[in-house]
Motif scaffolding. Structure first.
Motif, PDB file in Angstrom:
ATOM      1  N   LEU A 231       0.811  -1.210   0.000  1.00 49.43           N
ATOM      2  CA  LEU A 231       0.000   0.000   0.000  1.00 49.43           C
ATOM      3  C   LEU A 231       0.844   1.260   0.000  1.00 49.43           C
ATOM      4  O   LEU A 231       0.510   2.242  -0.644  1.00 49.43           O
ATOM      5  N   LEU A 232       1.939   1.243   0.777  1.00 49.95           N
ATOM      6  CA  LEU A 232       2.672   2.478   0.995  1.00 49.95           C
ATOM      7  C   LEU A 232       4.015   2.494   0.308  1.00 49.95           C
ATOM      8  O   LEU A 232       4.758   3.446   0.458  1.00 49.95           O
ATOM      9  N   GLY A 233       4.398   1.410  -0.391  1.00 48.76           N
ATOM     10  CA  GLY A 233       5.689   1.438  -1.063  1.00 48.76           C
ATOM     11  C   GLY A 233       6.813   0.999  -0.164  1.00 48.76           C
ATOM     12  O   GLY A 233       6.628   0.457   0.914  1.00 48.76           O
ATOM     13  N   ARG A 234       8.019   1.222  -0.611  1.00 48.56           N
ATOM     14  CA  ARG A 234       9.214   0.717   0.049  1.00 48.56           C
ATOM     15  C   ARG A 234       9.368   1.210   1.471  1.00 48.56           C
ATOM     16  O   ARG A 234       9.701   0.441   2.361  1.00 48.56           O
ATOM     17  N   ALA A 235       9.148   2.509   1.668  1.00 52.50           N
ATOM     18  CA  ALA A 235       9.351   3.068   3.005  1.00 52.50           C
ATOM     19  C   ALA A 235       8.375   2.448   3.991  1.00 52.50           C
ATOM     20  O   ALA A 235       8.752   2.081   5.114  1.00 52.50           O
ATOM     21  N   GLY A 236       7.126   2.318   3.564  1.00 49.68           N
ATOM     22  CA  GLY A 236       6.127   1.714   4.438  1.00 49.68           C
ATOM     23  C   GLY A 236       6.490   0.288   4.784  1.00 49.68           C
ATOM     24  O   GLY A 236       6.285  -0.170   5.909  1.00 49.68           O
ATOM     25  N   TYR A 237       7.041  -0.419   3.815  1.00 52.26           N
ATOM     26  CA  TYR A 237       7.438  -1.803   4.067  1.00 52.26           C
ATOM     27  C   TYR A 237       8.501  -1.878   5.143  1.00 52.26           C
ATOM     28  O   TYR A 237       8.413  -2.673   6.080  1.00 52.26           O
ATOM     29  N   TYR A 238       9.544  -1.031   5.020  1.00 45.51           N
ATOM     30  CA  TYR A 238      10.626  -1.116   6.001  1.00 45.51           C
ATOM     31  C   TYR A 238      10.184  -0.669   7.376  1.00 45.51           C
ATOM     32  O   TYR A 238      10.560  -1.261   8.385  1.00 45.51           O
ATOM     33  N   VAL A 239       9.379   0.386   7.424  1.00 40.96           N
ATOM     34  CA  VAL A 239       8.900   0.860   8.723  1.00 40.96           C
ATOM     35  C   VAL A 239       8.052  -0.218   9.402  1.00 40.96           C
ATOM     36  O   VAL A 239       8.264  -0.566  10.573  1.00 40.96           O
ATOM     37  N   ALA A 240       7.085  -0.766   8.638  1.00 45.24           N
ATOM     38  CA  ALA A 240       6.213  -1.785   9.224  1.00 45.24           C
ATOM     39  C   ALA A 240       7.006  -3.016   9.626  1.00 45.24           C
ATOM     40  O   ALA A 240       6.740  -3.633  10.670  1.00 45.24           O
ATOM     41  N   LEU A 241       7.987  -3.384   8.807  1.00 41.73           N
ATOM     42  CA  LEU A 241       8.762  -4.582   9.110  1.00 41.73           C
ATOM     43  C   LEU A 241       9.585  -4.390  10.376  1.00 41.73           C
ATOM     44  O   LEU A 241       9.660  -5.289  11.226  1.00 41.73           O
ATOM     45  N   SER A 242      10.213  -3.229  10.526  1.00 44.46           N
ATOM     46  CA  SER A 242      11.022  -3.034  11.726  1.00 44.46           C
ATOM     47  C   SER A 242      10.134  -2.957  12.965  1.00 44.46           C
ATOM     48  O   SER A 242      10.495  -3.494  14.022  1.00 44.46           O
ATOM     49  N   TRP A 243       8.940  -2.357  12.810  1.00 45.24           N
ATOM     50  CA  TRP A 243       8.046  -2.323  13.961  1.00 45.24           C
ATOM     51  C   TRP A 243       7.614  -3.732  14.347  1.00 45.24           C
ATOM     52  O   TRP A 243       7.586  -4.092  15.535  1.00 45.24           O
ATOM     53  N   CYS A 244       7.299  -4.558  13.356  1.00 39.78           N
ATOM     54  CA  CYS A 244       6.843  -5.922  13.657  1.00 39.78           C
ATOM     55  C   CYS A 244       7.986  -6.767  14.199  1.00 39.78           C
ATOM     56  O   CYS A 244       7.765  -7.639  15.051  1.00 39.78           O
ATOM     57  N   CYS A 245       9.215  -6.516  13.732  1.00 43.12           N
ATOM     58  CA  CYS A 245      10.371  -7.215  14.311  1.00 43.12           C
ATOM     59  C   CYS A 245      10.462  -6.920  15.799  1.00 43.12           C
ATOM     60  O   CYS A 245      10.619  -7.818  16.626  1.00 43.12           O
ATOM     61  N   LEU A 246      10.349  -5.647  16.113  1.00 46.00           N
ATOM     62  CA  LEU A 246      10.459  -5.250  17.511  1.00 46.00           C
ATOM     63  C   LEU A 246       9.349  -5.859  18.346  1.00 46.00           C
ATOM     64  O   LEU A 246       9.583  -6.386  19.451  1.00 46.00           O
ATOM     65  N   SER A 247       8.134  -5.840  17.809  1.00 49.81           N
ATOM     66  CA  SER A 247       7.024  -6.345  18.612  1.00 49.81           C
ATOM     67  C   SER A 247       7.095  -7.867  18.776  1.00 49.81           C
ATOM     68  O   SER A 247       6.794  -8.391  19.849  1.00 49.81           O
ATOM     69  N   ILE A 248       7.532  -8.577  17.741  1.00 48.78           N
ATOM     70  CA  ILE A 248       7.682 -10.032  17.882  1.00 48.78           C
ATOM     71  C   ILE A 248       8.784 -10.349  18.891  1.00 48.78           C
ATOM     72  O   ILE A 248       8.680 -11.281  19.687  1.00 48.78           O
ATOM     73  N   PHE A 249       9.852  -9.556  18.846  1.00 47.53           N
ATOM     74  CA  PHE A 249      10.955  -9.687  19.793  1.00 47.53           C
ATOM     75  C   PHE A 249      10.435  -9.598  21.224  1.00 47.53           C
ATOM     76  O   PHE A 249      10.658 -10.484  22.053  1.00 47.53           O
ATOM     77  N   VAL A 250       9.701  -8.524  21.508  1.00 50.09           N
ATOM     78  CA  VAL A 250       9.179  -8.322  22.854  1.00 50.09           C
ATOM     79  C   VAL A 250       8.189  -9.420  23.215  1.00 50.09           C
ATOM     80  O   VAL A 250       8.199  -9.963  24.334  1.00 50.09           O
ATOM     81  N   PHE A 251       7.335  -9.768  22.276  1.00 49.31           N
ATOM     82  CA  PHE A 251       6.340 -10.815  22.518  1.00 49.31           C
ATOM     83  C   PHE A 251       7.013 -12.130  22.900  1.00 49.31           C
ATOM     84  O   PHE A 251       6.629 -12.792  23.869  1.00 49.31           O
TER      85      PHE A 251
END
Lengths: 285, 82
Positions: A231-251
């Motif tokens: 939906l948002l292109g490359r930047a959106g992909y990297y931002v969402a991916l790093s956020w999900c990495c962090l949240s899976i890490f904490v989880f």
């Protein structure tokens, strides 16, 4: 009349005695084991109206095939095969244990998804027990389940196909390749976690199915990242991916710290390893 | 990426075979990973090195029997089919 042409769909009783070179005329006798798919309709069609005869011409009256001896033979063989497979499967895969992991409901799925994407602010990560067995996921949001990982895995494969399609890199083989590759990575992750658990000699009640469930949770993050990327292109992909990495890490850290019953777990030695591995694997995809 | 289940099977088979073929006397003794070199005492936590040594030794023990025949067959299959 051309003998190679298929017979007319509607035939009266006068045609029944006509010898056809291609196949036997079994309409007079009704059912016969020698019928193929293109066989002429049985005599019932001659008595019905034109539309129903045309509709049923290809396959006979609905359910006629159930009366044939071949069908009963096939049904018996199929049921024996099913029971044989079921008996063998029951030896390798604990089916009753699997049912526990699929005892979910919509509320649980919603809460779990929210936890996977935003694990902060959840006060209590302990799984509630009921007389030494964990409570079913329907009643406790902290319990692992297999429904979300399975659905997320399949959704991820379909989304990957979609993403490949938008880049004009799609072919039907690539979908199977993505599926096989993702399955292989999942298997490798579960095996390496099992090996690490063995080497570090922590005493834990984590079964391999639990580890499979936890490994499958990261697909939710990957789906979120892929959707953001589409939906948002490359930047959106990297931002969402790093956020999900962090949240899976904490989880992972918060869930598994309570599951590994040793001092090493309390220090969080293994937790960051597993969480980091998850993050790396998410990044690889 | 082409990392399929089959490549995973191939890699695991080759690794297991390598561990089985590893000659303990010539290689592991010098590093100090020999299985009869007194790793830890009773009552102590084994530690990763001891666990790895035991793992290598047990893989070798398992593979020495029917595992050899099984791995020979699997290797021939793998080599013949690419």
């Amino acid at each position: 009349m051309d003998p190679a042409a298929p017979p007319p769909k509607r035939r009266g009783p006068a045609r029944l005695a006509d010898p056809r070179p291609l196949f036997e005329d079994t309409s007079a006798t009704g059912a016969s084991p020698g019928r193929g798919f293109g066989a002429p309709p049985p005599s019932a069609s001659s008595a019905s109206s034109s539309s129903s005869a045309a509709a049923s011409a290809a396959f006979g009256p609905p359910g006629a095939f159930l009366a044939e001896p071949v069908t009963s033979l096939a049904a018996a063989y199929g049921s024996s095969l099913a029971s044989h497979v079921e008996g063998n499967l029951g030896r390798w895969v604990p089916v009753s244990r699997l049912k526990y992991y699929f005892a979910v409901d919509t509320v649980y799925v919603g809460r779990k998804l929210r936890l996977l994407v935003f694990p902060f602010g959840h006060p209590d990560w302990q799984v509630r027990y009921q007389q030494d067995t964990p409570v079913a996921p329907r009643f406790d949001v902290n319990a692992p389940d297999l429904y979300i990982p399975a659905m997320a895995f399949l959704t991820y494969i379909l989304l990957a196909g979609l993403a490949l399609g938008t880049q004009n890199r799609f072919s039907p083989d690539s979908l199977g390749l993505v599926a096989s590759s993702a399955l292989a990575w999942l298997l490798l992750e579960v095996l390496s976690v099992l090996l690490s658990l063995y080497l570090v000699t922590v005493s834990t009640d984590l079964t391999p199915i639990d580890l499979l469930a936890f490994a499958g949770y990261k697909y939710v993050g990957m789906i979120v990242g892929l959707v953001a990327g589409l939906l948002l292109g490359r930047a959106g992909y990297y931002v969402a991916l790093s956020w999900c990495c962090l949240s899976i890490f904490v989880f992972m850290i918060r869930t598994l710290r309570l599951k590994l019953l040793s001092e090493a777990a309390a220090e969080g030695v293994l937790g960051p390893i597993l969480g980091g591995l998850n993050g790396i694997l998410m990044g690889i995809f | 990426m082409a990392f399929t289940l089959y490549s995973l099977l191939q890699a695991s088979l080759l690794i297991v075979n390598a561990v089985a073929v590893l000659h303990e006397e010539r290689f592991l003794r010098h590093v100090g990973w020999g299985s009869d070199q007194g790793i830890g005492g009773f009552g102590e936590e084994p530690g990763i090195k001891a666990q790895l040594t035991n793992l290598i030794r047990s893989i070798r023990t398992v593979m020495r029997g029917k595992g050899t025949i099984f791995s020979i067959i699997m290797m021939m299959i793998i080599i013949v089919i690419t």
